[in-house]
Design an enzyme around this catalytic site. Structure first.
Site, PDB file in Angstrom:
ATOM      1  N   LYS A  72      -7.495   7.025 -19.770  1.00 18.61           N
ATOM      2  CA  LYS A  72      -7.788   7.542 -21.105  1.00 18.61           C
ATOM      3  C   LYS A  72      -6.623   7.268 -22.066  1.00 18.61           C
ATOM      4  CE  LYS A  72     -11.403   8.859 -18.827  1.00 18.61           C
ATOM      5  NZ  LYS A  72     -11.580  10.186 -18.277  1.00 18.61           N
ATOM      6  N   ARG A 113       0.837  -1.211   0.000  1.00 19.80           N
ATOM      7  CA  ARG A 113       0.000   0.000   0.000  1.00 19.80           C
ATOM      8  C   ARG A 113       0.870   1.258   0.000  1.00 19.80           C
ATOM      9  NH1 ARG A 113      -2.006   2.126   4.408  1.00 19.80           N
ATOM     10  NH2 ARG A 113      -2.221   0.114   5.458  1.00 19.80           N
ATOM     11  N   TYR A 126     -13.845  18.472 -15.719  1.00 17.81           N
ATOM     12  CA  TYR A 126     -14.387  17.126 -15.662  1.00 17.81           C
ATOM     13  C   TYR A 126     -15.368  17.063 -14.482  1.00 17.81           C
ATOM     14  CZ  TYR A 126     -14.659  12.167 -14.807  1.00 17.81           C
ATOM     15  OH  TYR A 126     -15.122  10.907 -14.592  1.00 17.81           O
ATOM     16  N   ASP A 169      -4.788  19.369 -14.940  1.00 16.52           N
ATOM     17  CA  ASP A 169      -5.277  18.062 -15.388  1.00 16.52           C
ATOM     18  C   ASP A 169      -4.885  17.937 -16.856  1.00 16.52           C
ATOM     19  OD1 ASP A 169      -6.749  15.920 -16.423  1.00 16.52           O
ATOM     20  OD2 ASP A 169      -8.459  16.262 -15.102  1.00 16.52           O
TER      21      ASP A 169
END
Ligand SMILES: *Cc1c(COP(=O)(O)O)cnc(C)c1O
Length: 414
Positions: A240, A62, A115, A215
């Protein structure tokens, strides 16, 4: 555009290769006889560490795992970060970690047409963390600067006058605690394809003590590298273009600032917003072909945008590569290409829905950046900003034959 220029080799860059070579060359095992050409998928959740856990390169998956390392290195090279990237379980997890840097009492300035998941997350975190959220038209530089000016004095007053006038070190250099807040930049925006003046906005934010975050999902590091322009951090929905095959959900954050990286690393570990080894391996596999995929997709996009612009059923076409697009001059100045997303508007919602239902080759689906062409009426999402026209259709242009794509779309339009 057939090749990507290698802009300003950052000191941090490990090689002098052009980005399309970096994509293929980076993140490979050492060249010793018998070694794999590709990194293995390391599924271990825990790693041998005797004694002081801090001194072990890997301890528990983790916190960090060799499964992430080649991809995190690759993204750092591509975005000129100088520090390894941070991979997250999704783009939105990376965005939320970035927004966690906004201090209580500060302000997060976001584009109205960000977004929608980023907007929703920002709205929730504003309440929990106690910061103000201000939305702006990111293409209107004066309006963004005015919003920053209005937000700046509130928090800088508690930091002393030296910082209120922007004469102190930038927010990134000082660390986030004393930042006035954050300017969130998306360019081109999702789904309106507005183009922000990225260098001017980053400079304006930093002058006023704000962190500047970008972004970079739509552009990819092949078309723009915001850290070179002074951005404090960059985030990606790796889902994407970077992964590129609509088979992975993944995100990433990049920064050259070790304090900011440490804080986002802690956020990732503490929230547990981690990526699976197989997803990261697939993303690196997809990344290898980014240059050829994007090259083909944006060549297709340009042709389709031109044909849409002269189709009688189309009210408006937004694609920064069209010479008369409002974002064309800016995009030409600051990007190495115009990408492969198009937004076009027809007169009614019903008509837009009918088009998305009539296509046979285009896939009616949300998301973008895969090899297959996708079509979507954006306002079918209840959370989509109400300023997005009801008849707006977003196209993610893929790598199929462009005439097949156009024939299918034209038949649906008619
Ligand atoms: C899809 C997308 C996101 C969210 O990424 P996920 O991987 O779906 O969490 C963020 N920003 C932009 C611009 C996107 O297109």
């Amino acid at each position: 555009m057939t090749s990507y220029e290698y802009s300003a080799p950052a000191a941090a860059c490990q090689t002098a290769y052009a980005p399309d070579t970096v994509l293929v060359e980076t993140g490979r095992p050492d060249r010793i006889d018998g070694a794999s050409v590709n990194p293995p998928i390391d599924l271990s959740s825990t790693f041998i560490s005797s004694g002081d856990i801090e001194s072990s390169p890997f301890a528990y998956a983790r916190f960090d795992t060799p499964a992430w390392a080649p991809f995190e290195e690759a993204l750092a090279e591509l975005e000129h970060a100088g520090l390894p990237g941070l991979v997250f379980g999704s783009g939105l997890a990376a965005i939320s970690a970035a927004i966690s840097l906004v201090p209580a009492g500060g302000t997060l300035v976001v584009p109205t047409h960000s977004y929608q998941g980023a907007l929703a997350s920002a709205g929730q975190l504003a309440k929990r963390q106690g910061f103000d959220l201000v939305t702006v038209d990111i293409a209107d530089t004066e309006a963004v600067v005015a919003a920053l000016d209005e937000a700046a004095p509130k928090t800088t007053a508690t930091n002393g006058p030296a910082e209120a006038n922007g004469s102190a070190a930038s927010a990134g250099e000082r660390g986030h605690d004393r930042a006035a807040g954050m300017l969130w930049i998306e360019s081109p925006t999702n789904p309106m394809l507005e183009v922000a003046d990225v260098p001017a906005l980053i400079a304006a934010a930093k002058d006023r003590g704000f962190l500047a975050a970008v972004d970079n999902t739509f552009a990819t590091p092949l078309l723009q590298t915001p850290l070179d322009l002074g951005a404090d951090l960059v985030v990606h929905s790796v889902t994407k273009y970077l992964a590129g095959h609509s088979d992975v959900v993944l995100g990433a954050a990049l920064t050259g600032n070790s304090e900011l990286r440490e804080r986002m690393h802690t956020e990732r570990s503490m929230r547990g917003s981690v990526a699976g080894p197989f997803e990261v391996w697939l993303a690196l596999r997809g990344l290898r072909t980014l240059a050829v995929r994007l090259d083909r997709a944006q060549t297709n996009a340009r042709t389709i945008a031109e044909r849409l612009a002269s189709h009688p059923a189309v009210v408006e076409t937004r694609y920064p590569g069209l010479p008369d697009d409002p974002g064309h001059a800016r995009a030409s100045a600051q990007m190495n290409g115009f990408g492969a997303i198009i937004a076009f508007t027809v007169d009614t919602a019903d008509r837009a829905t009918a088009i998305a239902e009539a296509v046979k080759l285009w896939t009616p689906a949300t998301s973008l950046g895969g090899v297959e062409s996708l079509i979507e009426r954006r306002r079918r999402h209840a959370e989509e900003p109400q300023t997005v026209p009801v008849g707006l259709i977003r196209l993610s242009v893929g790598i199929e034959n462009v005439d097949d794509l156009w024939t299918d779309l034209e038949a649906a339009l008619d």
